[in-house]
Design a protein around this motif. Structure first.
Motif, PDB file in Angstrom:
ATOM      1  N   ARG A 197      35.215  31.470  41.794  1.00 44.95           N
ATOM      2  CA  ARG A 197      36.349  32.334  41.444  1.00 44.95           C
ATOM      3  C   ARG A 197      36.428  32.477  39.936  1.00 44.95           C
ATOM      4  O   ARG A 197      36.275  31.499  39.209  1.00 44.95           O
ATOM      5  N   PHE A 198      36.648  33.681  39.476  1.00 39.46           N
ATOM      6  CA  PHE A 198      36.839  33.904  38.036  1.00 39.46           C
ATOM      7  C   PHE A 198      37.757  35.112  37.844  1.00 39.46           C
ATOM      8  O   PHE A 198      38.041  35.839  38.799  1.00 39.46           O
ATOM      9  N   ASN A 199      38.216  35.269  36.605  1.00 43.01           N
ATOM     10  CA  ASN A 199      39.145  36.367  36.348  1.00 43.01           C
ATOM     11  C   ASN A 199      38.411  37.567  35.777  1.00 43.01           C
ATOM     12  O   ASN A 199      37.514  37.431  34.941  1.00 43.01           O
ATOM     13  N   CYS A 200      38.816  38.732  36.246  1.00 44.54           N
ATOM     14  CA  CYS A 200      38.218  39.973  35.750  1.00 44.54           C
ATOM     15  C   CYS A 200      38.498  40.093  34.259  1.00 44.54           C
ATOM     16  O   CYS A 200      39.658  40.011  33.835  1.00 44.54           O
ATOM     17  N   CYS A 222      35.344  44.489  40.452  1.00 39.99           N
ATOM     18  CA  CYS A 222      36.710  43.963  40.574  1.00 39.99           C
ATOM     19  C   CYS A 222      37.454  44.767  41.635  1.00 39.99           C
ATOM     20  O   CYS A 222      37.447  45.997  41.610  1.00 39.99           O
ATOM     21  N   THR A 264      41.796  38.237  40.098  1.00 43.29           N
ATOM     22  CA  THR A 264      40.864  37.203  40.551  1.00 43.29           C
ATOM     23  C   THR A 264      39.718  37.833  41.333  1.00 43.29           C
ATOM     24  O   THR A 264      39.944  38.668  42.211  1.00 43.29           O
ATOM     25  N   THR A 323      36.355  36.726  43.635  1.00 40.61           N
ATOM     26  CA  THR A 323      35.674  35.632  44.312  1.00 40.61           C
ATOM     27  C   THR A 323      34.249  36.060  44.630  1.00 40.61           C
ATOM     28  O   THR A 323      34.034  36.999  45.385  1.00 40.61           O
TER      29      THR A 323
END
Lengths: 231, 448
Positions: free
Chosen positions: B29-32, B52, B38, B40
């Motif tokens: 998981r990371f942020n755009c 995204c 978020t 995944t």
């Protein structure tokens, strides 16, 4: 099988294969190179990039009736992604490679290309063409005149499907050569009309040749798989 | 843990504790980097691009800083299969992780490509066009002539060229193991051997060959628990199998077996038939006998069999009608039939013509053994003209007969032939979308 103590942490490090000369200590991540009489640490391996591979060191399976166990891994990166080269210890003492790339699998054995003059000639021509192509700046575009051409290795005619500059992103377990991060090679993938797989790896212009077949997941009957969240 | 390891090491370097556990595989998981939403990533280590789901920016997931390849702020398109949906196809569980909307170069045809992922089995594609679905796998092998020849051979099977064209990426969502690019154009060639299809995709950098198999929309709907209505099938797909393929083959097998049986029966009957003459005679019938019934002498039919009555008369530009009645002398049972002999000829406009014939024959399909007579009532235009009519007659029993055979053969093949026509029509519809239609399916085009 040979056991040594890690020069860095003292933990026991096992070389299951007679041709393994390099191992990463499972405890302290020291990269250990085996010499005739002693072992030497050449630094520490950073942790490998994450992936969702179901394979791991210790995974066992079959290939064409032969049992194999995974004893080492090379994680290789290129401009458009990464793949795993799993080093296999096989029943009859042969060492093989299981390439895991883009969700497909190929098992191959290294062949002695020097024993066949025609193969040797074909390889020399390929290396020369590649060097010429590289100076023309084609290689990074994975294109150029070599792509799609055929090369005969031993008795097999194989098509050049992929040429890429590869860099080692990390390694674990034991391997037949030292594989620190940043080890650079040129990797040429070949495929035949009957599902044959070939790979020519060039390290400083010197080729290693691997021949084998693409295999389906179910054919391998793998056991001792890695736990995957959600699967 | 630290202490334990120290202890183990101090004991002459022999380590008994297991090495530190390696992390299990899990989605990342990371942020755009564009909108902060978020993301995944499912195929960790394989996917190189992710889109995204909030802002549709395309992100390079091989880059530590999640470099934005293409910033975009647009709504995501709704698709029949959502990203993250799982389903079981042919016993293997797949997760939908990517979607590509593609068109041909002229944007006349649209199709959906869903990317499926399973950590063990890798990737597959589900392709939907005009309500038809294909389950597609990338082929890791050299297929000689692919993209170039009009016919290629794969696994010993011939695949015929169906189309050559362009594919253009119009929209993407999800994640991909290659670098996706909106507007990217690839050369496409499709080869068919229903229910399979081989697609060749080629750009400047690589050639991809994939093998697809036709899959019924209902199978997709149940595998992925789709509640919405599946898109209607509007055309015959290039590799759509003709319906009831097995039934069709079986039907021809049954027909062939039945025909072999009928043929055997026919030849056996012909070889063993007595084909015996039981009565023969010729009469001259004079005008005074007109209207009288002539009876033949009694003749014997020794066993149950069919009877053939053959009559002939040398009439010329005249007609002759016979009312015949075969009488079983013991039971008086009558088998009635009529025969007509007509023969006309002439010379008109420099040409000779003739019609009819001077003989007739009739079968009675089965009579029991016994003694029989034939009663003959005759009328003819020749009475007045010639002053008499010569009638010749022969009666045979147990005569080999083709009519049952022909009837049986026709009834065996009528439905298979109808099905053959239907199949031809189906193939014609399939190939109507192609520029490489085989000659036997090209009939309508020539009329156009």
């Amino acid at each position: 099988m040979k056991k040594v103590n890690c020069p860095s942490c003292g933990a026991e490090v096992t070389f299951q294969s007679g041709i393994s000369v390099y191992a990463v200590c499972a405890y302290c991540r020291s990269m250990i190179v085996r010499h005739d009489v002693d072992v030497e640490s050449i630094g520490t391996m950073a942790s490998l990039p994450e992936d969702m591979s179901p394979l791991q060191i210790g995974t066992e399976g079959h290939c064409q009736g032969q049992f194999f166990r995974i004893i080492g891994r090379l994680k290789v990166g290129w401009v458009d992604g990464a793949w795993n080269e799993w080093f296999l210890y096989m029943d009859d003492g042969l060492e093989g490679w299981l390439a895991e790339a883009q969700g497909s699998y190929a098992i191959s054995l290294e062949i002695d290309h020097r024993s066949n003059p025609e193969t040797e000639q074909a390889l020399n021509r390929l290396v020369a063409a590649l060097e010429k192509q590289e100076t023309n700046g084609f290689l990074d575009a994975t294109s150029g005149p070599l792509l799609g051409s055929y090369i005969t290795l031993g008795t097999q005619q194989l098509k050049v499907v992929d040429i890429k500059r590869a860099v080692c992103l990390g390694s674990e377990g034991e391997l037949p050569f030292a594989a620190p991060r940043g080890r650079q090679t040129i990797s040429i993938d070949l495929s035949g009309s009957g599902g044959e797989f070939g790979c020519i790896e060039l390290l400083d212009g010197k080729p290693r040749v691997y021949l084998g077949n693409y295999v389906e997941w179910d054919e391998m009957g793998c056991k001792n798989l890695r736990a995957l969240e959600g699967w | 843990m630290e202490d334990n390891m120290q202890d183990n090491l101090s004991q002459s370097g022999a380590v008994t504790a297991p090495p530190p556990e390696k992390p299990k595989g899990k989605p990342r998981r990371f942020n755009c980097p564009s909108c902060g939403g978020t993301i995944t990533l499912k195929a960790v280590g394989l996917s190189v691009h992710a889109v995204c789901s909030s802002c549709s920016s395309v992100i390079d997931t091989t880059d530590e800083n999640y470099r934005i390849i293409e910033a975009a702020h647009q709504n995501t398109q709704k698709t029949l299969l959502d990203i993250g949906t799982r389903g079981r196809l042919k016993g293997i569980e797949w997760e939908v992780i990517g979607y590509t909307d593609k068109t041909d170069g002229l944007e006349m045809y649209h199709w959906d490509e869903y990317l499926l992922y399973n950590p063990c089995y890798g990737f597959r594609f589900l392709v939907q066009e005009s309500g038809n679905w294909n389950f597609v796998k990338v082929l890791r092998r050299d297929v000689p002539g692919a993209g170039v020849s009009n016919e290629i051979v794969f696994e010993g099977q011939k695949f015929a060229l169906f189309l050559r064209g362009e594919a253009v990426v119009q929209y993407v969502k999800g994640e991909f193991y290659w670098r996706v690019k909106k507007g990217e154009r690839t050369f496409v060639a499709d080869y068919i051997a229903p229910p399979r299809i081989i697609s060749v995709e080629k750009n400047n950098e690589e050639i991809n060959i994939s093998l697809g198999e036709y899959i019924e929309p209902g199978d997709i709907a149940s595998a992925f628990a789709i509640r919405e209505k599946m898109p209607d099938k509007t055309v015959v797909a290039p590799n759509q199998p003709a319906s009831g393929q097995d039934g069709y083959r079986n039907m021809w097998l049954v027909a062939a077996a039945a025909f072999a049986l009928v043929l055997t029966v026919q030849f056996t009957t012909m070889a063993t038939a007595d084909n015996a003459e039981v009565y023969t005679n010729s009469f001259i019938v004079r005008p005074p006998q007109k209207g009288q019934t002539i009876a033949t002498a009694s003749f014997n039919i020794p066993k149950e069999s069919n009877v053939l009555i053959q009559t002939s008369s040398q009439i010329d530009n005249e007609w002759l009608e016979l009312d015949l009645s075969l009488i079983d002398e013991k039971t008086d049972k009558a088998y009635d039939l009529k025969q007509a002999i007509e023969y006309y000829h002439g010379y008109d406009g420099g040409e000779h013509w003739s019609e009819g014939s001077q003989s007739a024959e009739s079968y009675i399909s089965k009579v029991p053994a016994g003694n029989y007579r034939l009663l003959v009532d005759m009328d003819s235009g020749a009475f007045e003209k010639n002053g008499g009519v010569l009638l010749s007659m022969a009666i045979r029993r147990d005569v080999p007969n083709w009519s049952n055979f022909l009837l049986a053969t026709a009834s065996i093949f009528i439905y298979p032939l109808f099905a053959l026509f239907k199949r031809w029509n189906f193939e014609k519809n399939r190939w109507s979308e192609s520029d490489y239609t085989p000659a036997i399916y090209r009939i309508n085009e020539e009329e156009d």
